[in-house]
Scaffold this motif. Structure first.
Motif, PDB file in Angstrom:
ATOM      1  N   ASN A 185     -32.928 -23.776  34.306  1.00 36.76           N
ATOM      2  CA  ASN A 185     -33.848 -24.320  35.508  1.00 36.76           C
ATOM      3  C   ASN A 185     -34.774 -25.108  34.844  1.00 36.76           C
ATOM      4  O   ASN A 185     -35.705 -24.728  34.108  1.00 36.76           O
ATOM      5  CB  ASN A 185     -34.188 -23.441  36.602  1.00 36.76           C
ATOM      6  CG  ASN A 185     -33.090 -23.031  37.284  1.00 36.76           C
ATOM      7  OD1 ASN A 185     -31.765 -23.213  37.346  1.00 36.76           O
ATOM      8  ND2 ASN A 185     -33.245 -22.026  38.261  1.00 36.76           N
ATOM      9  N   MET A 222     -30.518 -26.931  35.860  1.00 37.25           N
ATOM     10  CA  MET A 222     -30.536 -27.657  37.226  1.00 37.25           C
ATOM     11  C   MET A 222     -31.946 -27.778  37.315  1.00 37.25           C
ATOM     12  O   MET A 222     -32.711 -26.977  37.599  1.00 37.25           O
ATOM     13  CB  MET A 222     -30.089 -26.343  38.072  1.00 37.25           C
ATOM     14  CG  MET A 222     -28.847 -25.964  37.735  1.00 37.25           C
ATOM     15  SD  MET A 222     -27.612 -24.513  38.832  1.00 37.25           S
ATOM     16  CE  MET A 222     -27.356 -25.458  40.384  1.00 37.25           C
ATOM     17  N   TYR A 225     -34.952 -26.779  40.161  1.00 32.29           N
ATOM     18  CA  TYR A 225     -35.204 -25.507  40.629  1.00 32.29           C
ATOM     19  C   TYR A 225     -35.953 -24.657  39.629  1.00 32.29           C
ATOM     20  O   TYR A 225     -35.879 -24.995  38.591  1.00 32.29           O
ATOM     21  CB  TYR A 225     -33.778 -25.099  40.789  1.00 32.29           C
ATOM     22  CG  TYR A 225     -33.290 -25.465  42.264  1.00 32.29           C
ATOM     23  CD1 TYR A 225     -33.620 -25.138  43.550  1.00 32.29           C
ATOM     24  CD2 TYR A 225     -32.341 -26.701  42.099  1.00 32.29           C
ATOM     25  CE1 TYR A 225     -33.121 -25.721  44.602  1.00 32.29           C
ATOM     26  CE2 TYR A 225     -31.901 -27.218  43.207  1.00 32.29           C
ATOM     27  CZ  TYR A 225     -32.103 -26.685  44.610  1.00 32.29           C
ATOM     28  OH  TYR A 225     -31.805 -27.448  45.666  1.00 32.29           O
ATOM     29  N   ASP A 229     -35.180 -18.903  41.909  1.00 29.79           N
ATOM     30  CA  ASP A 229     -34.514 -19.494  43.128  1.00 29.79           C
ATOM     31  C   ASP A 229     -33.244 -19.061  43.459  1.00 29.79           C
ATOM     32  O   ASP A 229     -32.660 -19.458  44.473  1.00 29.79           O
ATOM     33  CB  ASP A 229     -34.527 -21.066  42.818  1.00 29.79           C
ATOM     34  CG  ASP A 229     -36.019 -21.716  43.011  1.00 29.79           C
ATOM     35  OD1 ASP A 229     -36.814 -20.915  43.572  1.00 29.79           O
ATOM     36  OD2 ASP A 229     -36.257 -22.738  42.764  1.00 29.79           O
ATOM     37  N   ASN A 230     -32.753 -18.236  42.701  1.00 38.74           N
ATOM     38  CA  ASN A 230     -31.364 -17.556  43.004  1.00 38.74           C
ATOM     39  C   ASN A 230     -31.459 -16.423  43.637  1.00 38.74           C
ATOM     40  O   ASN A 230     -30.326 -15.744  44.215  1.00 38.74           O
ATOM     41  CB  ASN A 230     -30.359 -17.534  41.717  1.00 38.74           C
ATOM     42  CG  ASN A 230     -31.008 -16.767  40.584  1.00 38.74           C
ATOM     43  OD1 ASN A 230     -32.032 -16.155  40.757  1.00 38.74           O
ATOM     44  ND2 ASN A 230     -30.392 -16.740  39.367  1.00 38.74           N
ATOM     45  N   CYS A 246     -38.756 -24.274  43.555  1.00 43.72           N
ATOM     46  CA  CYS A 246     -38.353 -25.831  43.926  1.00 43.72           C
ATOM     47  C   CYS A 246     -39.171 -26.081  45.191  1.00 43.72           C
ATOM     48  O   CYS A 246     -39.466 -25.348  46.067  1.00 43.72           O
ATOM     49  CB  CYS A 246     -36.990 -25.971  44.194  1.00 43.72           C
ATOM     50  SG  CYS A 246     -36.602 -27.835  44.670  1.00 43.72           S
ATOM     51  N   CYS A 251     -35.081 -29.768  47.848  1.00 41.71           N
ATOM     52  CA  CYS A 251     -34.638 -28.447  47.791  1.00 41.71           C
ATOM     53  C   CYS A 251     -33.489 -28.006  48.732  1.00 41.71           C
ATOM     54  O   CYS A 251     -33.912 -28.273  49.930  1.00 41.71           O
ATOM     55  CB  CYS A 251     -35.871 -27.617  47.981  1.00 41.71           C
ATOM     56  SG  CYS A 251     -37.183 -27.935  46.568  1.00 41.71           S
ATOM     57  N   TYR A 256     -27.976 -25.024  46.158  1.00 44.58           N
ATOM     58  CA  TYR A 256     -28.393 -24.306  44.838  1.00 44.58           C
ATOM     59  C   TYR A 256     -27.335 -23.353  44.330  1.00 44.58           C
ATOM     60  O   TYR A 256     -26.932 -23.213  43.483  1.00 44.58           O
ATOM     61  CB  TYR A 256     -29.870 -24.172  44.435  1.00 44.58           C
ATOM     62  CG  TYR A 256     -30.029 -23.478  43.362  1.00 44.58           C
ATOM     63  CD1 TYR A 256     -29.801 -23.885  42.040  1.00 44.58           C
ATOM     64  CD2 TYR A 256     -30.764 -22.097  43.546  1.00 44.58           C
ATOM     65  CE1 TYR A 256     -30.240 -23.258  40.974  1.00 44.58           C
ATOM     66  CE2 TYR A 256     -31.055 -21.238  42.347  1.00 44.58           C
ATOM     67  CZ  TYR A 256     -30.845 -21.833  41.128  1.00 44.58           C
ATOM     68  OH  TYR A 256     -31.038 -21.023  40.065  1.00 44.58           O
ATOM     69  N   LYS A 257     -27.415 -22.398  45.265  1.00 48.54           N
ATOM     70  CA  LYS A 257     -26.742 -21.039  45.087  1.00 48.54           C
ATOM     71  C   LYS A 257     -25.374 -21.233  45.058  1.00 48.54           C
ATOM     72  O   LYS A 257     -24.774 -20.616  44.266  1.00 48.54           O
ATOM     73  CB  LYS A 257     -27.144 -19.926  45.825  1.00 48.54           C
ATOM     74  CG  LYS A 257     -28.624 -19.460  45.842  1.00 48.54           C
ATOM     75  CD  LYS A 257     -29.143 -18.587  46.849  1.00 48.54           C
ATOM     76  CE  LYS A 257     -30.574 -18.351  47.057  1.00 48.54           C
ATOM     77  NZ  LYS A 257     -31.074 -17.640  48.339  1.00 48.54           N
ATOM     78  N   ASP A 259     -23.942 -24.049  44.115  1.00 45.73           N
ATOM     79  CA  ASP A 259     -23.616 -24.883  42.671  1.00 45.73           C
ATOM     80  C   ASP A 259     -23.630 -24.051  41.510  1.00 45.73           C
ATOM     81  O   ASP A 259     -22.863 -23.856  40.579  1.00 45.73           O
ATOM     82  CB  ASP A 259     -24.655 -26.047  42.695  1.00 45.73           C
ATOM     83  CG  ASP A 259     -24.225 -27.206  43.475  1.00 45.73           C
ATOM     84  OD1 ASP A 259     -22.921 -27.025  44.264  1.00 45.73           O
ATOM     85  OD2 ASP A 259     -25.039 -27.933  43.595  1.00 45.73           O
ATOM     86  N   GLU A 260     -24.556 -22.885  41.584  1.00 49.86           N
ATOM     87  CA  GLU A 260     -24.670 -21.951  40.548  1.00 49.86           C
ATOM     88  C   GLU A 260     -23.384 -21.104  40.523  1.00 49.86           C
ATOM     89  O   GLU A 260     -22.766 -20.941  39.469  1.00 49.86           O
ATOM     90  CB  GLU A 260     -25.862 -21.238  40.570  1.00 49.86           C
ATOM     91  CG  GLU A 260     -26.053 -20.076  39.262  1.00 49.86           C
ATOM     92  CD  GLU A 260     -27.538 -19.644  39.365  1.00 49.86           C
ATOM     93  OE1 GLU A 260     -28.035 -19.948  37.937  1.00 49.86           O
ATOM     94  OE2 GLU A 260     -28.092 -19.527  40.053  1.00 49.86           O
ATOM     95  N   SER A 291     -26.224 -30.512  43.367  1.00 49.53           N
ATOM     96  CA  SER A 291     -27.807 -30.401  42.688  1.00 49.53           C
ATOM     97  C   SER A 291     -27.578 -31.518  41.359  1.00 49.53           C
ATOM     98  O   SER A 291     -26.721 -31.676  40.684  1.00 49.53           O
ATOM     99  CB  SER A 291     -27.751 -28.907  42.343  1.00 49.53           C
ATOM    100  OG  SER A 291     -27.734 -28.082  43.344  1.00 49.53           O
TER     101      SER A 291
END
Length: 320
Positions: A185, A222, A225, A229-230, A246, A251, A256-257, A259-260, A291
């Motif tokens: 990140n 990413m 972030y 942040d996960n 973020c 944000c 984000y989660k 995409d991860e 993201s």
């Protein structure tokens, strides 16, 4: 890129003793419920397993929704990395047993009848300092592991660097070769306050691993972030005391989660399924994710033109 398997289920097994009565694992299983055989990721959480896997519930659920079984290992009581690595050895010996391990966990749970954890396609997912005992384990043996995904990997024991205990010494190669995805990140190296170090200082994280690995290695950053942040709330809010997060209108924690999780499952399918289309997402994530990301990769001579060699892990005898 993935069609969802539909509904998923989560259940926990507490106080699972593998070998030493003083060291216990809590296991959290996240799985599709549609009958079928699915690849398996073993997930060692942050702080070398001290962070409960349920703190990552949103991301873990998204992984299961995309047809990958996730088994989270947490509450390892002795945080010394060499102890964690030792118990990982015992855990992997257990989890692949056909009449025990993952097979038994699923056979005894009513919501997943017809679901088979395919431990022939088994990978390892880590977060933060969970990478250190993972590296120690792989330095000794590959075991059943055939790919690795490291989220924000940190080497060493503490971010202050007081204890100089590192297994990576780039550009010297680590002795194992396996397909690896590193997800870092942009705020990993930013301290949350003037009085604290960043959660993943540049000199002991991310690129330190990237330049020590000589299998096919992919690194995606990413950019907006932070290191934790996960995590889900309220644990994410608490993590801001230690790790920069973020900020601002860009944000979107849920995106984000998601995409991860998509990067993780796409890599699993790209490697185990020898899926060139999924590999395109890893090689060119900017074209597929919402993201903001940057990336680089080094195949180290492995040919992925027509799908690659699949999942594998080997040891370089010259480095042992």
């Amino acid at each position: 890129m993935f069609s969802s398997a539909g509904k998923v289920t989560h259940w926990s097994v507490g106080n699972l003793i593998i070998s030493d009565p003083t060291t216990q694992f809590r296991l959290d299983m996240y799985s599709p419920i549609a009958p079928g055989s699915y690849p398996v990721l073993i997930f060692l959480t942050g702080l070398a397993g001290l962070v409960p896997a349920t703190f990552y519930h949103t991301m873990a659920t998204a992984i299961a929704e995309q047809n990958v079984i996730l088994i989270g290992i947490s509450k390892i009581e002795n945080i010394k990395p060499e102890k964690v690595a030792y118990h990982l050895t015992k855990f992997f010996e257990w989890v692949v047993k056909p009449d025990d391990g993952a097979a038994r966990l699923f056979a005894e749970h009513k919501d997943v009848h017809g679901v088979t954890p395919n431990v022939d396609n088994l990978g390892f997912l880590s977060h933060s300092s969970g990478a250190h005992p993972l590296g120690q384990y792989l330095n000794t043996t590959c075991g059943p592991v055939k790919l690795v995904i490291m989220m924000n990997p940190v080497d060493g024991i503490d971010p202050f660097g007081i204890v100089q205990d590192y297994i990576t010494h780039p550009p010297n190669p680590l002795p194992f070769r396996t397909p690896t995805l590193i997800i870092s990140n942009g705020l990993d190296n930013i301290p949350a306050s003037k009085l604290a170090p960043p959660c993943a200082p540049n000199n002991i994280s991310n690129d330190r691993w990237y330049y020590s690995l000589y299998g096919p290695t992919f690194h995606i950053n990413m950019t907006d972030y932070g290191h934790a942040d996960n995590l889900d709330e309220p644990f994410h809010e608490a993590s801001k005391l230690m790790c920069a997060a973020c900020k601002g209108t860009m944000c979107d924690p849920l995106q984000y989660k998601t995409d991860e999780a998509t990067l993780i499952t796409s890599f699993v399918d790209a490697i185990f399924g020898q899926n060139v289309q999924q590999l395109q997402m890893i090689e060119n994530p900017q074209s597929f994710l919402r993201s903001h990301v940057s990336n680089k990769y080094d195949l180290h001579g492995y040919n992925y033109t027509t799908g690659g060699p699949g999942g594998f892990c080997t040891h370089d005898e010259i480095n042992n």
